[in-house]
Design an enzyme around this catalytic site. Structure first.
Site, PDB file in Angstrom:
ATOM      1  N   TYR A 142       0.862  -1.185   0.000  1.00  0.00           N
ATOM      2  CA  TYR A 142       0.000   0.000   0.000  1.00  0.00           C
ATOM      3  C   TYR A 142       0.893   1.227   0.000  1.00  0.00           C
ATOM      4  O   TYR A 142       1.857   1.314   0.764  1.00  0.00           O
ATOM      5  CB  TYR A 142      -0.885   0.008   1.253  1.00  0.00           C
ATOM      6  CG  TYR A 142      -1.732   1.251   1.415  1.00  0.00           C
ATOM      7  CD1 TYR A 142      -2.797   1.512   0.541  1.00  0.00           C
ATOM      8  CD2 TYR A 142      -1.478   2.164   2.441  1.00  0.00           C
ATOM      9  CE1 TYR A 142      -3.573   2.646   0.699  1.00  0.00           C
ATOM     10  CE2 TYR A 142      -2.261   3.302   2.598  1.00  0.00           C
ATOM     11  CZ  TYR A 142      -3.308   3.539   1.729  1.00  0.00           C
ATOM     12  OH  TYR A 142      -4.084   4.664   1.885  1.00  0.00           O
ATOM     13  N   ASP A 237       9.319   2.968  -0.469  1.00  0.00           N
ATOM     14  CA  ASP A 237       8.282   3.617   0.330  1.00  0.00           C
ATOM     15  C   ASP A 237       8.502   3.218   1.789  1.00  0.00           C
ATOM     16  O   ASP A 237       8.106   2.136   2.211  1.00  0.00           O
ATOM     17  CB  ASP A 237       6.892   3.205  -0.167  1.00  0.00           C
ATOM     18  CG  ASP A 237       5.788   3.868   0.646  1.00  0.00           C
ATOM     19  OD1 ASP A 237       6.101   4.609   1.607  1.00  0.00           O
ATOM     20  OD2 ASP A 237       4.605   3.637   0.322  1.00  0.00           O
ATOM     21  N   LYS A 265       4.526   9.110   8.803  1.00  0.00           N
ATOM     22  CA  LYS A 265       4.337   8.497  10.132  1.00  0.00           C
ATOM     23  C   LYS A 265       5.356   8.983  11.170  1.00  0.00           C
ATOM     24  O   LYS A 265       5.205  10.076  11.682  1.00  0.00           O
ATOM     25  CB  LYS A 265       4.272   6.974   9.976  1.00  0.00           C
ATOM     26  CG  LYS A 265       3.066   6.614   9.078  1.00  0.00           C
ATOM     27  CD  LYS A 265       2.655   5.170   9.029  1.00  0.00           C
ATOM     28  CE  LYS A 265       1.319   5.061   8.298  1.00  0.00           C
ATOM     29  NZ  LYS A 265       1.304   4.267   7.099  1.00  0.00           N
TER      30      LYS A 265
HETATM   31  C1  LIG Z   1       0.643   4.779   5.773  1.00  0.00           C
HETATM   32  C2  LIG Z   1       1.342   4.536   4.513  1.00  0.00           C
HETATM   33  C3  LIG Z   1       1.194   5.399   3.410  1.00  0.00           C
HETATM   34  C4  LIG Z   1       0.202   6.522   3.383  1.00  0.00           C
HETATM   35  O1  LIG Z   1       0.464   7.483   4.339  1.00  0.00           O
HETATM   36  P1  LIG Z   1      -0.742   8.481   4.788  1.00  0.00           P
HETATM   37  O2  LIG Z   1      -0.066   9.426   5.711  1.00  0.00           O
HETATM   38  O3  LIG Z   1      -1.768   7.600   5.437  1.00  0.00           O
HETATM   39  O4  LIG Z   1      -1.256   9.130   3.563  1.00  0.00           O
HETATM   40  C5  LIG Z   1       1.975   5.175   2.300  1.00  0.00           C
HETATM   41  N1  LIG Z   1       2.844   4.148   2.256  1.00  0.00           N
HETATM   42  C6  LIG Z   1       3.012   3.300   3.291  1.00  0.00           C
HETATM   43  C7  LIG Z   1       4.014   2.205   3.194  1.00  0.00           C
HETATM   44  C8  LIG Z   1       2.250   3.450   4.440  1.00  0.00           C
HETATM   45  O5  LIG Z   1       2.390   2.573   5.443  1.00  0.00           O
END
Ligand SMILES: *Cc1c(COP(=O)(O)O)cnc(C)c1O
Length: 430
Positions: A142, A237, A265
């Site tokens: 994701y 990511d 995060k």
């Molecule tokens: C949480 C997450 C996102 C999206 O971040 P948001 O701040 O919720 O938009 C993208 N990539 C990864 C791997 C994530 O865990």
């Protein structure tokens, strides 16, 4: 949960499903989500006066635990000077410097306000830099909710992408190729014929959004080599794994240098911060010095920078990461031992302050197919037994768990006692 029930009912009048982000609604596990009123350290408290040991940690950011005094102080001090200017502040440079000291592949970076913005912008930048349109992602990974990334392919490496969500144009989804995680041959096959059409590969270098799934080193090294050979950019990511699995992220653990990295995060410490960055020749393609446009009214917001800086400073200057790691390991080893003693098929993993577990007959769960084969009804029973006992786990088998530096051995031991009782109930139920 009387008060939470009332609040959830009221919320449904205003918000689709009662929530502002889908997984909070408890749709997969059923029941009413507790409404949270406050948190301190490893614990959160709901509107009905119940206390929980928190393993969600706001889905990753709260690595120091809730209401850490240094973070709260920094936020208060920054707030006294106004909340936003939309003009440059020194706090942005301070946070960037701290991030780069741990993640040196980010030669230059840009702050945004969410992980989704970071990945969306990194993809645009990769397309602008390479002059190519197609991107590759992996099943079960994701990367936020931007159109190009809400896509999974049908079977077969060369199947054209189909949108995962209504509202994503099929024409756009076709530009996203989706391959299985941990399958180096599938990606070699694709690059052999079409490598020169690919702008970027985006990957969670430890997958955390299908539960927690470790990559093989061969898989990640194959991605790096294919990108080098074809001119595609490798995007790690690390929105979840950055400052979570290791201070330098998964790229430090595996010693692989991506072209671009996305963060989120933890780097905001609980306020909305994302970042993307990497090779300076690529980053120089960004406006105002390059042709790729990207902007944000609240990007680099001073309060968010202060929260992120205080969090990362504490994390890097104390050795709390070692304790964090040891406690996370203690948790998953204990869960596995408990499952084994009740003869329940179980698999778990932990790295840094991140963990995952599956009710699976496979000892190592390595891709989305294996994740989907896990026992979901067992997960639901376990989840609710734990919640009733005061343990707040993610309400879905497709999420990772997070331990904070504020969790003590006593918190972990309490959790393991509850888990053992829950596992005993599972054996009776099945
Ligand atoms: C949480 C997450 C996102 C999206 O971040 P948001 O701040 O919720 O938009 C993208 N990539 C990864 C791997 C994530 O865990």
């Amino acid at each position: 949960m009387q008060r939470s029930e009332q609040l959830f009912e009221q919320a449904q009048k205003f918000f689709p499903g009662g929530v502002n982000s889908p997984v909070r609604a408890f749709g997969r596990v059923g029941g009413v989500p507790p409404y949270i009123v406050k948190g301190k350290g490893a614990h959160i408290f709901d509107a009905d006066g119940r206390r929980y040991v928190d393993y969600i940690g706001s889905w990753g950011p709260m690595i120091l635990g809730h209401a850490h005094p240094e973070v709260i102080e920094a936020v208060k001090a920054a707030a006294e000077n106004s909340l936003s200017f939309g003009a440059p502040t020194e706090a942005e440079t301070a946070l960037a410097e701290l991030i780069q000291s741990q993640v040196p592949s980010m030669e230059m970076m840009r702050f945004v306000s969410s992980g989704t913005e970071a990945t969306m912008s990194a993809i645009r930048l990769a397309r602008g830099f390479t002059g190519r349109d197609r991107i590759i992602k992996f099943e079960g990974c994701y990367h936020g909710h931007a159109d190009s990334l809400l896509v999974k392919a049908g079977s077969g490496a060369l199947t054209l992408g189909e949108p995962d969500s209504a509202g994503v144009p099929a024409e756009l989804a076709k530009l996203t190729v989706t391959l299985p995680y941990n399958d180096p041959q599938a990606i070699r096959d694709l690059f052999q014929s079409e490598g020169d059409t690919i702008a970027a590969i985006i990957v969670e270098p430890i997958a955390g959004n299908m539960g927690m799934v470790h990559p093989t080193l061969e898989f990640l090294e194959t991605l790096r080599n294919l990108c080098d050979a074809s001119g595609a950019l490798l995007i790690f990511d690390e929105v979840m794994t950055g400052f979570r699995v290791h201070l330098g992220g998964a790229q430090a653990l595996f010693n692989i240098r991506p072209d671009l990295t996305t963060l989120g995060k933890v780097i905001g410490g609980g306020l909305p911060v994302g970042a993307f960055g990497g090779r300076s020749d690529v980053m120089r393609y960004l406006a105002p010095i390059g042709p790729v446009y990207q902007a944000g009214t609240l990007s680099g917001n001073p309060i968010a920078m202060a929260s992120g800086f205080a969090t990362l400073k504490h994390l890097t200057e104390t050795n709390c990461f070692e304790t964090l790691q040891a406690n996370t390991q203690r948790l998953t080893s204990g869960l596995a031992a408990s499952a084994a003693s009740h003869h329940i098929p179980f698999s778990s993993c932990a790295t840094g302050g991140m963990f995952g577990f599956f009710f699976s007959t496979e000892s190592v769960v390595s891709n989305l197919d294996a994740v989907m084969a896990c026992d979901m009804s067992r997960f639901n029973l376990f989840f609710h037994a734990m919640l009733d006992a005061g343990i707040y786990l993610a309400p879905s088998p497709f999420e990772s768990g997070f331990v904070s530096a504020a969790h003590t051995q006593a918190d972990i031991d309490f959790t393991l006692n509850c888990a053992d009782l829950a596992m005993a109930q599972l054996t009776e139920a099945t």
